[in-house]
Design a protein around this motif. Structure first.
Motif, short mmCIF file in Angstrom:
data_model
loop_
_atom_site.label_atom_id
_atom_site.label_comp_id
_atom_site.label_asym_id
_atom_site.label_seq_id
_atom_site.Cartn_x
_atom_site.Cartn_y
_atom_site.Cartn_z
N GLU A 150 86.51 93.13 36.52
CA GLU A 150 85.88 91.84 36.80
C GLU A 150 85.38 91.82 38.24
OE1 GLU A 150 84.16 88.62 37.17
OE2 GLU A 150 84.97 88.92 35.14
N PRO B 276 82.90 86.29 28.42
CA PRO B 276 83.61 87.49 27.97
C PRO B 276 82.94 88.09 26.72
CG PRO B 276 84.76 85.55 27.21
CD PRO B 276 83.64 85.07 28.11
N TYR C 242 77.76 91.37 36.09
CA TYR C 242 78.42 90.96 34.84
C TYR C 242 79.74 90.29 35.20
CZ TYR C 242 75.43 93.82 31.80
OH TYR C 242 74.38 94.34 31.10
N THR C 243 80.10 89.26 34.43
CA THR C 243 81.38 88.60 34.63
C THR C 243 81.90 88.02 33.32
OG1 THR C 243 82.57 86.87 35.86
CG2 THR C 243 80.29 86.40 35.28
N GLY C 244 83.21 87.99 33.21
CA GLY C 244 83.84 87.33 32.07
C GLY C 244 83.95 85.83 32.27
N TYR C 245 83.72 85.38 33.50
CA TYR C 245 83.72 83.94 33.79
C TYR C 245 82.39 83.33 33.35
CZ TYR C 245 87.61 85.01 36.98
OH TYR C 245 88.79 85.44 37.53
N SER D 6 79.66 95.68 37.28
CA SER D 6 80.27 95.34 36.00
C SER D 6 81.76 95.61 36.07
CB SER D 6 79.60 96.15 34.87
OG SER D 6 79.76 97.53 35.07
N GLY D 7 82.43 95.59 34.92
CA GLY D 7 83.88 95.60 34.85
C GLY D 7 84.57 96.81 35.43
N ASP E 2 77.03 86.27 31.95
CA ASP E 2 78.32 85.58 32.00
C ASP E 2 78.99 85.51 30.64
OD1 ASP E 2 76.90 83.47 30.71
OD2 ASP E 2 77.93 81.94 31.90
#
Length: 109
Positions: free
Chosen positions: A11, A68, A36-39, A8-9, A66
Motif C-alpha cells: 500500500e 481494493p 494505486y491504493t486500496g483506500y 503500487s502495492g 482507488d
C-alpha cells in the motif's frame, strides 16, 4: 522513452512520505505519476489534512486507481484496473473539485 512511473502495492499510502519525496523527483523529470491504493479517494481526501504524508503523495500523483481488488468483481477487460469497484481518477482535477473525477481515456465518451 517513458512517460511516467507507477506506485503500487504493498500500500503506497503506508509509505507515503518516502514515496512523496521520490514522486517529487519523478515530477522534476516531467513524468506522470500513477498511484494505486486500496483506500478510496474520499478517505484520502478527508484525512489528508491530518496526514501530511498522504497530502504530499496526493499532491505529486497525477492519477489514482482507488479501492481494493475484489475477486468477486474481477474484470480483466478494464484498463489498468482489476475489479469493477476500482476507479481511474484524474487526481489533479479531483483535488481541485473536492470529489473523485474519473479520468477519461482517449476514445471514451
Amino acid at each position: 522513452g517513458i512517460s511516467g512511473a507507477t506506485f503500487s502495492g504493498g500500500e503506497p499510502f503506508l509509505q507515503a512520505k518516502p514515496l512523496a519525496l521520490l514522486g517529487e523527483r519523478i515530477k522534476r523529470k516531467n513524468l506522470n505519476l500513477l498511484t494505486y491504493t486500496g483506500y478510496t479517494f474520499e478517505r484520502l481526501y478527508r484525512e489528508r489534512e491530518q496526514r501530511e504524508d498522504w497530502a504530499a503523495l496526493l499532491a505529486v500523483s497525477d492519477f489514482l486507481i482507488d479501492g481494493p481488488f475484489i475477486e468477486e468483481r474481477k474484470d480483466l477487460g478494464l484498463p489498468y484496473r482489476g475489479s469493477r469497484n476500482q476507479r481511474f481518477i484524474d487526481l489533479s482535477a479531483s483535488l481541485k473539485e473536492g470529489k473523485a473525477i474519473p479520468f477519461k481515456m482517449e476514445g471514451e465518451c
